[in-house]
Design a protein around this motif. Structure first.
Motif, mmCIF file in Angstrom:
data_model
loop_
_atom_site.group_PDB
_atom_site.id
_atom_site.type_symbol
_atom_site.label_atom_id
_atom_site.label_comp_id
_atom_site.label_asym_id
_atom_site.label_seq_id
_atom_site.Cartn_x
_atom_site.Cartn_y
_atom_site.Cartn_z
ATOM 1 N N ALA A 103 0.832 -1.197 0.000
ATOM 2 C CA ALA A 103 0.000 0.000 0.000
ATOM 3 C C ALA A 103 0.868 1.250 0.000
ATOM 4 N N GLU A 104 0.458 2.245 -0.756
ATOM 5 C CA GLU A 104 1.220 3.472 -0.846
ATOM 6 C C GLU A 104 0.798 4.434 0.251
ATOM 7 N N PRO A 105 1.720 5.301 0.703
ATOM 8 C CA PRO A 105 1.387 6.282 1.743
ATOM 9 C C PRO A 105 0.304 7.249 1.257
ATOM 10 N N GLN A 106 -0.501 7.733 2.177
ATOM 11 C CA GLN A 106 -1.542 8.691 1.875
ATOM 12 C C GLN A 106 -1.187 10.030 2.527
ATOM 13 N N ILE A 107 -1.090 11.067 1.704
ATOM 14 C CA ILE A 107 -0.744 12.382 2.232
ATOM 15 C C ILE A 107 -1.910 12.939 3.049
ATOM 16 N N GLN A 108 -1.607 13.404 4.250
ATOM 17 C CA GLN A 108 -2.616 13.971 5.131
ATOM 18 C C GLN A 108 -2.561 15.494 5.167
ATOM 19 N N ARG A 109 -1.353 16.035 5.131
ATOM 20 C CA ARG A 109 -1.196 17.479 5.339
ATOM 21 C C ARG A 109 0.139 17.942 4.780
ATOM 22 N N ILE A 110 0.148 19.183 4.288
ATOM 23 C CA ILE A 110 1.368 19.814 3.798
ATOM 24 C C ILE A 110 1.531 21.148 4.525
ATOM 25 N N ASP A 111 2.659 21.310 5.211
ATOM 26 C CA ASP A 111 2.999 22.575 5.872
ATOM 27 C C ASP A 111 4.102 23.250 5.068
ATOM 28 N N ALA A 112 3.869 24.491 4.672
ATOM 29 C CA ALA A 112 4.830 25.219 3.851
ATOM 30 C C ALA A 112 5.253 26.502 4.547
ATOM 31 N N SER A 113 6.482 26.913 4.294
ATOM 32 C CA SER A 113 6.994 28.148 4.883
ATOM 33 C C SER A 113 8.022 28.763 3.948
ATOM 34 N N GLY A 114 8.268 30.060 4.183
ATOM 35 C CA GLY A 114 9.268 30.739 3.370
ATOM 36 C C GLY A 114 8.707 31.292 2.083
ATOM 37 N N GLY A 115 7.708 32.171 2.183
ATOM 38 C CA GLY A 115 7.127 32.768 0.980
ATOM 39 C C GLY A 115 6.297 31.779 0.201
ATOM 40 N N VAL A 116 5.091 31.511 0.687
ATOM 41 C CA VAL A 116 4.217 30.498 0.084
ATOM 42 C C VAL A 116 3.327 31.142 -0.975
ATOM 43 N N THR A 117 3.245 30.506 -2.129
ATOM 44 C CA THR A 117 2.389 30.981 -3.213
ATOM 45 C C THR A 117 1.530 29.836 -3.709
ATOM 46 N N VAL A 118 0.221 30.081 -3.764
ATOM 47 C CA VAL A 118 -0.733 29.097 -4.294
ATOM 48 C C VAL A 118 -1.380 29.694 -5.540
ATOM 49 N N VAL A 119 -1.341 28.948 -6.632
ATOM 50 C CA VAL A 119 -1.844 29.447 -7.911
ATOM 51 C C VAL A 119 -2.832 28.456 -8.498
ATOM 52 N N SER A 120 -3.951 28.989 -8.983
ATOM 53 C CA SER A 120 -4.923 28.206 -9.750
ATOM 54 C C SER A 120 -5.276 29.028 -10.983
ATOM 55 N N PRO A 121 -6.031 28.473 -11.921
ATOM 56 C CA PRO A 121 -6.395 29.254 -13.108
ATOM 57 C C PRO A 121 -7.207 30.507 -12.806
ATOM 58 N N SER A 122 -7.809 30.623 -11.601
ATOM 59 C CA SER A 122 -8.654 31.779 -11.299
ATOM 60 C C SER A 122 -8.061 32.735 -10.285
ATOM 61 N N GLU A 123 -7.007 32.346 -9.555
ATOM 62 C CA GLU A 123 -6.468 33.248 -8.553
ATOM 63 C C GLU A 123 -5.010 32.937 -8.243
ATOM 64 N N ARG A 124 -4.430 33.897 -7.507
ATOM 65 C CA ARG A 124 -3.053 33.759 -7.030
ATOM 66 C C ARG A 124 -3.026 34.255 -5.589
ATOM 67 N N ALA A 125 -2.578 33.415 -4.663
ATOM 68 C CA ALA A 125 -2.565 33.764 -3.244
ATOM 69 C C ALA A 125 -1.156 33.650 -2.696
ATOM 70 N N LYS A 126 -0.805 34.555 -1.770
ATOM 71 C CA LYS A 126 0.524 34.554 -1.165
ATOM 72 C C LYS A 126 0.415 34.704 0.345
ATOM 73 N N GLY A 127 1.402 34.178 1.055
ATOM 74 C CA GLY A 127 1.470 34.306 2.499
ATOM 75 C C GLY A 127 2.830 33.864 2.990
ATOM 76 N N SER A 128 3.105 34.111 4.277
ATOM 77 C CA SER A 128 4.397 33.706 4.846
ATOM 78 C C SER A 128 4.430 32.211 5.142
ATOM 79 N N PHE A 129 3.285 31.682 5.590
ATOM 80 C CA PHE A 129 3.167 30.266 5.921
ATOM 81 C C PHE A 129 1.888 29.706 5.296
ATOM 82 N N GLY A 130 1.890 28.409 5.034
ATOM 83 C CA GLY A 130 0.714 27.781 4.447
ATOM 84 C C GLY A 130 0.484 26.384 4.991
#
Length: 200
Positions: A88-115
């Motif tokens: 069985a393969e591992p299942q991702i539960q959560r992703i913690d990001a830091s250091g200038g986080v950017t989330v992009v989709s076809p409709s928006e662009r979001a930024k923050g210090s932590f995600g």
């Protein structure tokens, strides 16, 4: 090792059809109904797998792709659970990001210090000097929550624990585009000056 990650380069293709879909949904994100069970492709300068802690740490120019959404940061910690069975393969539960986080989709662009991307709850949270750009509109605050179930985004003036955004007094600011109107159509009709006889 984590077989659930495909460490290859990937890019986001923001198509016109996706952008039009966001407009037709009344401003909702095209991430509404996003498949959080889709594979996550990650690239980085370095990776450290901590099997005993059930997590993997990606450091340096980290780029993650899931479907039509991307997340970029200097560092990401991926927490996963072990599947049942030897193959069985591992299942991702959560992703913690830091250091200038950017989330992009076809409709928006979001930024923050932590995600934080909670795959089980299907919620993305950005904290610290956040900004959300959608079309010609921009909203700034201390915390942004993107609900992948409803496609709605919420910006708060205070981060977790009620701490106000530095220098902003805990306020949310925004800049919104206004539809252009014909000046001739909106100009008031001229009125005759006093003493001027009416036109015959």
């Amino acid at each position: 090792m984590i077989r659930g990650f495909l460490l290859v380069g990937a890019s986001l293709l923001a198509t016109a059809a996706s952008a039009q879909a966001a407009q037709n949904n009344g401003g909702l994100s095209v991430l509404r109904g996003h498949d959080s069970n889709a594979p996550v492709d990650v690239t980085s300068d370095r990776i450290e797998v901590q099997d005993r802690a059930d997590r993997a740490i990606f450091v340096g120019n980290v780029h993650a792709v899931q479907g039509n959404m991307t997340m970029d940061a200097a560092r990401m910690t991926v927490a996963y659970s072990r599947g049942v069975g030897p193959n069985a393969e591992p299942q991702i539960q959560r992703i913690d990001a830091s250091g200038g986080v950017t989330v992009v989709s076809p409709s928006e662009r979001a930024k923050g210090s932590f995600g934080i991307y909670d795959l089980n709850r299907r919620i993305i949270t950005l904290i610290g000097g956040v900004s959300l750009i959608r079309g010609g509109n921009t909203v700034n605050g201390a915390r942004l929550v993107i609900d992948l179930n409803s496609g709605r985004s919420t910006v708060d003036g205070s981060a977790v624990g009620g701490a106000a955004s530095a220098g902003k007094g805990g306020r949310v600011t925004g800049r919104f585009t206004v539809p252009q109107r014909s000046q001739s159509a909106t100009a008031p009709a001229s009125t005759p000056s006093p003493g001027t006889p009416p036109a015959k």
